[in-house]
Write a protein that holds these residues in place. Structure first.
Motif, mmCIF file in Angstrom:
data_model
loop_
_atom_site.group_PDB
_atom_site.id
_atom_site.type_symbol
_atom_site.label_atom_id
_atom_site.label_comp_id
_atom_site.label_asym_id
_atom_site.label_seq_id
_atom_site.Cartn_x
_atom_site.Cartn_y
_atom_site.Cartn_z
ATOM 1 N N ALA A 146 0.836 -1.208 0.000
ATOM 2 C CA ALA A 146 0.000 0.000 0.000
ATOM 3 C C ALA A 146 0.871 1.258 0.000
ATOM 4 O O ALA A 146 0.580 2.228 -0.703
ATOM 5 N N SER A 166 -6.207 -2.929 0.408
ATOM 6 C CA SER A 166 -7.127 -1.783 0.280
ATOM 7 C C SER A 166 -7.183 -1.004 1.593
ATOM 8 O O SER A 166 -7.066 0.220 1.602
ATOM 9 N N GLY A 202 -5.059 -2.087 -5.090
ATOM 10 C CA GLY A 202 -4.489 -2.846 -3.969
ATOM 11 C C GLY A 202 -5.172 -4.177 -3.759
ATOM 12 O O GLY A 202 -4.538 -5.186 -3.439
ATOM 13 N N ARG A 235 0.946 4.376 -2.732
ATOM 14 C CA ARG A 235 0.825 5.814 -2.392
ATOM 15 C C ARG A 235 2.062 6.590 -2.835
ATOM 16 O O ARG A 235 1.981 7.659 -3.422
ATOM 17 N N LEU A 272 -6.344 3.709 -5.935
ATOM 18 C CA LEU A 272 -5.206 2.944 -5.387
ATOM 19 C C LEU A 272 -5.718 1.772 -4.548
ATOM 20 O O LEU A 272 -5.165 0.664 -4.602
ATOM 21 N N ALA A 273 -6.787 2.013 -3.774
ATOM 22 C CA ALA A 273 -7.345 0.945 -2.924
ATOM 23 C C ALA A 273 -7.895 -0.192 -3.791
ATOM 24 O O ALA A 273 -7.744 -1.368 -3.457
ATOM 25 N N VAL A 317 -4.050 1.019 2.230
ATOM 26 C CA VAL A 317 -3.882 2.239 1.422
ATOM 27 C C VAL A 317 -4.357 3.445 2.238
ATOM 28 O O VAL A 317 -3.702 4.478 2.299
ATOM 29 N N MET A 341 -7.199 8.022 -3.984
ATOM 30 C CA MET A 341 -6.996 6.976 -2.978
ATOM 31 C C MET A 341 -7.896 5.777 -3.289
ATOM 32 O O MET A 341 -7.513 4.634 -3.091
#
Ligand code: ATP
Length: 288
Positions: free
Chosen positions: A107, A138, A130, A111, A126-127, A141, A123
């Motif tokens: 994670a 997730s 993830g 970031r 990204l989650a 993150v 975010m």
């Protein structure tokens, strides 16, 4: 150019396993919160487009099996990035311990590379990425405190618990999450009251949080590693406000409001267990 990211460990304030799904994953309800025990991730720009990973821990692979490497590769492929990165991991979180160390490293790489490579991903994006690496990524993150459902990738943010000490002890055995789920029999299993834990956090009640901690996987790991129960008993005798195994274990943590009592529990475990930590809760969430 270099970027530093903190990758904090998580503990499960509660963990319930509901049922096994047709895709082989288990449907879970987990209340998780980050603590001030963290790996430190150093990301250095590499103009040659390559991804390289390095850590000084002998328990962590320095190649494409590393979850941090997998996070970088996924981001590079998905966003068609030409740049590369050298990832250095200062490993402070015990490995295969139920503290999501590898997930948190992954994670933190998501970031950090979002900034280093200038990708401008949210975010949430990204989650979601993830979740392709692992069920706990997730949550990691965002960090902070959350209810995680589905196989762990659906995140609902919650208020942070009131500040307190978290004393952790990891027996010298490593536990594979997969083997614990395999040994789990859901008939007669203990189920914590997730709704009550969520309510305890929403009402900011330390006492209720302490009385609602629970983990369906704990009995399975205790059955395989009796040390887990011995540590729990020692923490209880030291006057901990709550005691629980985190994730699939084997790390046991206690929540302790009083400074002197936390220090006493820490000292008593020091002679008994090789890896003992006394840290604070981290209530905050990542916002960048
Ligand atoms: P969880 O609580 O999410 O189940 P865990 O704390 O039990 O996680 P990890 O420390 O994340 O377990 O490690 C699990 C396995 O992943 C180990 O066998 C380890 O070799 C491998 N691994 C790959 N990359 C990493 C990494 N960056 N840090 C730690 N372990 C890693």
């Amino acid at each position: 150019m270099q970027i530093l990211e903190k990758a904090p460990a998580k503990i499960n304030l509660s963990l319930d396993v509901l049922h096994k799904r047709e895709d082989g994953f288990h449907e879970v309800e987990m209340v998780m919160t980050t603590i001030d025990l963290a790996d430190r991730i150093e990301l250095t720009y590499k103009p040659d487009g390559k991804i390289q990973v390095e850590s000084e821990s002998r328990f962590v692979p320095n190649d494409e099996r590393n979850l941090a490497y997998r996070a970088a590769k996924l981001l590079k492929d998905r966003y068609r990035v030409a740049h590369g990165v050298k990832i250095f991991i200062e490993k402070n979180i015990p490995v295969a311990a139920g503290l999501a160390g590898g997930s948190s490293d992954a994670a933190a790489v998501l970031r950090g590379l979002n900034r280093l490579w200038g990708l401008n991903a949210s975010m949430k994006e990204l989650a979601e990425l993830g979740a392709e690496i692992g069920s706990d990524v997730s949550f990691c993150v965002y960090g902070g405190t959350a209810l995680a459902t589905g196989r762990g990738e659906k995140i609902q943010h919650l208020p942070a618990p009131p500040p307190c000490w978290v004393v952790l002890a990891k027996p010298s055995v490593g536990v594979s999450t997969h083997s614990i789920y395999q040994a789990l029999s859901l008939e007669n299993a203990f189920h914590p009251d997730t709704a009550a834990m969520v309510e305890a956090l929403r009402t900011d009640s330390f006492e209720r949080i302490c009385s609602e901690v629970g983990n369906t996987l704990e009995a399975v790991t205790v059955g395989l590693h009796a040390e887990v129960d011995q540590i729990k008993e020692q923490m209880r005798q030291g006057g901990a406000d709550a005691v629980l195994m985190s994730g699939s274990g084997p790390t046991v943590f206690s929540l302790v409001a009083q400074d002197a009592r936390a220090q006493r529990i820490y000292n008593s475990l020091k002679g008994f267990c090789a890896e003992v930590y006394m840290v604070r809760m981290l209530g905050y969430r990542e916002t960048t």
